[in-house]
Design an enzyme around this catalytic site. Structure first.
Site: not given
Length: 183
Positions: A32, A24, A121-125, A34, A10
């Protein structure tokens, strides 16, 4: 000799001089990682993000801004804004490269000896994890030797998929100037 570590953990619980946040454009918190960082860092960091939003209109994609880390185990947070994946034809790879390189630049600028990076950028993006890892590792390994202050970079992967992708890439790199440590 510079060191690059890969750790599955984590990122908000890992003590370093600077933690990179996958932010963002508004810098006011999102989903996520952020969201988690904003929640755990507390009001002082949030106030600085609000100020940056008001003064600069946030942070453009590919750029980075620095705030206090608040309640996190670091001195600084570097908010790097990665791109949303559309189809790979809208400059997404270059913007992701820019997000990593600008975050590393900011880390050096604030004299951070150690800095941890998430999978930006690999999560929600929705950026494809393999491509994102190749960009992240390539960018950091090519730029790290240029900087006087940053001595160690930690790639912190929470998800198994990202960790295994990073591990596979890093296991095949032999750089005499950078020691790669996989945990």
């Amino acid at each position: 000799m510079k060191k690059v570590h890969l750790i599955q953990a984590d990122i908000t619980a890992f003590a370093v001089h600077a933690i990179v946040n996958s932010a963002n454009k508004s810098l006011l918190g999102g989903g996520g990682l952020d969201y988690v960082i904003h929640k755990k860092a507390g009001p002082l960091m949030k106030e600085e993000c609000v100020r940056l939003n008001q003064e600069k209109g946030g942070c453009p994609t590919g750029q980075a801004e620095v705030t206090t880390a608040g309640n996190l185990p670091a001195k600084y947070l570097i908010h790097a804004v990665g791109p949303r994946w559309l189809d790979g034809e809208h400059n997404e790879p270059q913007l992701l490269c820019d997000a990593y390189s600008n975050a590393l630049f900011k880390a050096n600028e604030i004299h951070a000896l150690t800095v941890s990076f998430p999978c930006i950028s690999t999560g929600v993006y929705g950026f494809p994890p393999q491509k994102a890892a190749e960009i992240a590792i390539g960018t950091i390994l090519s730029m790290l030797p240029q900087y006087d202050h940053v001595a160690e970079v930690f790639f912190i992967c929470r998800e198994d998929e990202n960790y295994l992708i990073y591990k596979n890439i890093l296991s095949n790199i032999d750089d005499p100037n950078i020691q790669i440590l996989i945990s």
